[in-house]
Write an enzyme that holds these catalytic residues in place. Structure first.
Site, PDB file in Angstrom:
ATOM      1  N   GLY A   7     -50.112   3.415 -14.346  1.00 39.86           N
ATOM      2  CA  GLY A   7     -49.290   2.373 -13.710  1.00 39.86           C
ATOM      3  C   GLY A   7     -49.960   1.180 -14.084  1.00 39.86           C
ATOM      4  O   GLY A   7     -51.283   1.107 -14.303  1.00 39.86           O
ATOM      5  N   ASP A  33     -54.920  -3.179   2.626  1.00 47.16           N
ATOM      6  CA  ASP A  33     -53.892  -3.313   1.712  1.00 47.16           C
ATOM      7  C   ASP A  33     -52.976  -2.066   1.657  1.00 47.16           C
ATOM      8  O   ASP A  33     -52.513  -1.341   0.471  1.00 47.16           O
ATOM      9  CB  ASP A  33     -54.373  -3.691   0.191  1.00 47.16           C
ATOM     10  CG  ASP A  33     -53.231  -3.947  -0.811  1.00 47.16           C
ATOM     11  OD1 ASP A  33     -52.258  -4.476  -0.502  1.00 47.16           O
ATOM     12  OD2 ASP A  33     -53.420  -3.859  -1.960  1.00 47.16           O
ATOM     13  N   LYS A  52     -59.408   3.390 -13.244  1.00 39.30           N
ATOM     14  CA  LYS A  52     -58.520   1.759 -12.899  1.00 39.30           C
ATOM     15  C   LYS A  52     -59.518   1.181 -13.760  1.00 39.30           C
ATOM     16  O   LYS A  52     -60.642   0.719 -13.579  1.00 39.30           O
ATOM     17  CB  LYS A  52     -58.715   1.425 -11.604  1.00 39.30           C
ATOM     18  CG  LYS A  52     -57.909   0.380 -11.146  1.00 39.30           C
ATOM     19  CD  LYS A  52     -57.626   0.154  -9.755  1.00 39.30           C
ATOM     20  CE  LYS A  52     -56.351  -0.559  -9.341  1.00 39.30           C
ATOM     21  NZ  LYS A  52     -56.178  -0.803  -8.143  1.00 39.30           N
ATOM     22  N   VAL A  71     -54.042   1.565 -14.440  1.00 41.75           N
ATOM     23  CA  VAL A  71     -54.595   2.886 -14.009  1.00 41.75           C
ATOM     24  C   VAL A  71     -54.319   3.759 -15.296  1.00 41.75           C
ATOM     25  O   VAL A  71     -53.037   4.130 -15.582  1.00 41.75           O
ATOM     26  CB  VAL A  71     -54.285   3.200 -12.833  1.00 41.75           C
ATOM     27  CG1 VAL A  71     -54.504   4.616 -12.395  1.00 41.75           C
ATOM     28  CG2 VAL A  71     -54.453   2.430 -11.813  1.00 41.75           C
ATOM     29  N   MET A  91     -54.846  -5.787 -10.114  1.00 39.68           N
ATOM     30  CA  MET A  91     -56.180  -5.933 -10.612  1.00 39.68           C
ATOM     31  C   MET A  91     -56.429  -5.304 -12.087  1.00 39.68           C
ATOM     32  O   MET A  91     -57.332  -5.557 -12.662  1.00 39.68           O
ATOM     33  CB  MET A  91     -57.347  -5.188  -9.740  1.00 39.68           C
ATOM     34  CG  MET A  91     -57.576  -5.882  -8.626  1.00 39.68           C
ATOM     35  SD  MET A  91     -58.998  -5.061  -7.953  1.00 39.68           S
ATOM     36  CE  MET A  91     -59.259  -5.851  -6.401  1.00 39.68           C
TER      37      MET A  91
END
Ligand code: ATP
Ligand code: MG
Length: 628
Positions: free
Chosen positions: A16, A132, A38, A23, A20
């Site tokens: 996905g 978050d 990531k 991944v 930032m």
């Protein structure tokens, strides 16, 4: 990137993309396990502040060690890529589940949130705020374990805040807390707020504030109260709206100060849910029969969708079951605290069969009566099977109360209800007698020499078997008592809300209290006079070998509520939990192995017949059947 090798990682596929970076699923060739990596966006790498933040992200996350937080394994910095390597979770994020199913089941959502809050409470105690939290940062693995991802932009509360303060707003605006919008210091309240919004979205399919402009969304977070879910969805009680308002710090009654308070309120809500859902609200009782019909058919549709979902999930997991079990065994080095699995195939003679009931009630109790099986549940639901549980039909009970226990008594079955009545039913489910005993919720019965019943407000009632003439017995506790077991003549053991087990040898003149846990204890079972178990919330399980004088903790790999414990002989026992888990012991309760069921509804009771048929019953009309 896919197909490339970076250091010792072979990149397999893209999982996905986020704010930032991307991944990827990768294979660690050195340690021979799958990982997720990531990788930071190349354009962001030019910004040294961002790279520094990314390093902190990895470092922060690596400090946290909790089963409900994705583990960070390391940081990579090569000429090709900068990123961090973490535990690969084979599952779906909450946002993916919402995309697939539209809305999620109430109990399921609350259970997921409980797991998340366990981790958040831990992180807060370590000085971290996530900052978050949102549906895409919570992933549910194939065993139903929720894991939080991206403790990335979290920061240590104790740390110098220079770097995280720089420049831009952090967090996604739909889930952003008022203090983040105002640019104030985040606190544990920040995470609680975002989880309140997340719960709203799980239950309704979209977050509460969805205006087109960012400004309007900010304003809504600061000033608005979200719409009531109970007004849109008939199966959601008002108390869920209250829970969300408390999390959003917008409640007049109670706002949550910390994750622990939030989690406890959810626990209490789940416990009260059968009563709340069946309780008619003022509005409902005033509506016309047409709208009642609508509500009822809406309920059936919801129940049908839930059943269908369970079936589809069950079926798809059945297909990958073999693979999962094999992978679990071969990758045992990956995670030492993994659940130990018992293969379904070796233990049961067939796949689990879902017996269709089409009844959106929570099924609480099941008993064999003659050659028939009787099931009792919320809202006056009584089901009868005359064909070994192949099918169940609803019998005319005509009472809107919840049925909590069913116990055999001389060829009949005795049911207890939430409004303090007992009913005697014959083999065909016909009511022979009903007696109003008291104005309390009668939760459990034990019938050996005498009949003992316990319930809300610490009530204990006792009667001769022949007369059904109950007297109230001195109680050790004013809080709810969930279960009671007669030991002999005037000795019994009871347990309940405050996490204690009480034993008396003189019919309640005095009690010996063993305070075992902070959360409630729900179910007692004695294999013989000496050896017994008690289980309850938070996966607490205790054992006694001296008739309840002393208790020791037993290891079982769950954090859900233990709803039922039974042994069919000295060695073989079964436990079911509120997270839809089944555990089996073959050594008198020393070790408990989990059986992979992939059920999302709470399982409430187990019944095993002499011919080896096993039934598990649960919420939303769930009945599962198999043969040992
Ligand atoms: P944000 O950048 O705001 O966090 P996001 O959460 O949508 O946005 P990412 O964190 O980059 O984006 O994650 C993207 C997707 O990658 C997730 O939605 C999830 O499907 C998948 N993913 C991330 N981490 C893992 C992991 N450890 N195991 C399995 N899948 C993962
Ligand atoms: Mg993310």
């Amino acid at each position: 990137m896919v197909g490339k090798r970076i250091l010792n990682y072979q990149i397999i596929s893209l999982l996905g993309e986020g704010g930032m970076g991307s991944v990827y699923k990768a294979y660690d060739l050195q340690l021979e396990r799958y990982v997720a990596i990531k990788i930071i966006k190349p354009k962001l790498l030019k910004d040294p502040i961002f790279v520094e933040r990314f390093r902190i992200e990895a470092k922060n996350q690596a400090k946290l060690n909790h089963p409900n937080i994705v583990t960070v394994y390391g940081f990579i910095e090569t000429r090709e890529a900068t990123g961090f390597v973490m535990e690969y979770v084979d599952g779906s994020t909450i946002s993916q589940l919402i995309t697939t199913y539209g809305r999620l089941d109430l109990i399921y959502s609350l259970r997921v949130l409980q797991q998340v809050l366990l981790a958040i409470d831990y992180a807060h105690s370590m000085g971290f705020v996530h900052r978050d939290l949102k549906p895409s940062n919570i992933i549910i693995d194939r065993n139903g374990i929720a894991k939080i991802m991206d403790f990335g932009i979290s920061k240590s509360l104790n740390e110098n805040q220079r770097i995280t303060r720089v420049g831009f707003n952090i967090g996604t605006i739909h889930y952003m807390s008022p203090e983040q919008i105002k640019g104030l210091e985040p606190s544990p309240q920040t995470d609680i707020y975002s989880l309140g919004i997340t719960l709203y979205e799980m239950l309704s399919g979209s977050p509460p504030f969805t205006s087109k402009s960012d400004y309007e969304i900010y304003e809504a977070h600061l000033k608005m109260i979200p719409g009531k879910l109970s007004e849109t969805f008939p199966e959601i009680p008002n108390e869920v709206d209250d829970l969300i308002l408390s999390a959003l710090n917008k409640s007049n009654k109670k706002n949550f100060l910390n994750a622990y308070e939030f989690r406890s309120s959810i626990e209490q809500l789940i416990f009260n849910l059968p009563l709340l859902v069946s309780r008619p609200s003022v509005n409902q009782s005033q509506t016309t029969s047409i709208s009642q019909k609508k509500t009822r058919s809406a309920n059936f549709i919801v129940a049908f969708i839930v059943l269908l979902t369970v079936l589809i999930i069950g079926l798809s997991y059945v297909l990958v079951e073999k693979f999962i079990i094999k992978e679990k065994i071969s990758s045992s080095s990956e995670n030492e605290s993994e659940v130990n699995y018992l293969s379904n195939e070796n233990y049961f003679s067939a796949q689990w069969q879902v017996v269709t009931t089409n009844i959106p009630a929570n099924l609480n109790t099941i008993a064999l009566i003659g050659s028939n099986i009787i099931v009792g549940g919320s809202n006056g639901v009584v089901l009868l099977s005359k064909n070994n549980g192949q099918s169940f039909s609803r019998i005319n009970f005509n009472e809107k109360v919840d049925i909590h226990s069913s116990t055999n008594i001389s060829g009949k079955v005795l049911l207890t209800t939430s409004d303090g009545r007992i009913f005697l039913l014959d083999e065909k489910g016909k009511i022979i007698q009903s007696i109003k005993l008291i104005d309390e919720n009668l939760l459990s019965t034990d019938i050996k020499d005498k009949i003992y019943i316990c319930g809300s407000d610490g009530i204990i009632l006792k009667s001769e078997k022949s007369k059904l003439n109950f007297e109230k017995i001195n109680s050790p506790d004013k809080n709810t008592l969930f279960d009671i077991i007669e030991l002999d003549n005037s000795s019994f053991i009871t347990c309940g809300w405050n996490g204690s087990v009480y034993k008396t040898t003189n019919d309640g003149l005095n009690f010996r209290e063993s305070k075992l846990s902070q959360s409630y204890l729900k179910k007692l079972f004695f294999i013989n006079q000496f050896l017994g178990f008690v289980g309850g919330a938070d996966g607490n399980l205790f054992k006694t070998t001296d008739t309840g004088e002393s208790w020791t903790k037993v290891k079982i790999n769950t954090i859900a509520t233990i709803n039922d414990i039974i042994f069919v002989n000295q060695k073989t026992g079964y436990i079911v939990t509120s997270d839809g888990e089944l555990f089996i012991s073959e050594n008198s309760g020393e070790d408990w192995l989990k059986v992979s069921l992939n059920i999302k509804s709470s399982l409430n009771k187990v019944l095993v017949l002499n011919n080896g048929l096993i039934f598990l019953i649960g919420n939303n009309g769930l009945i599962l059947k198999n043969k040992i």
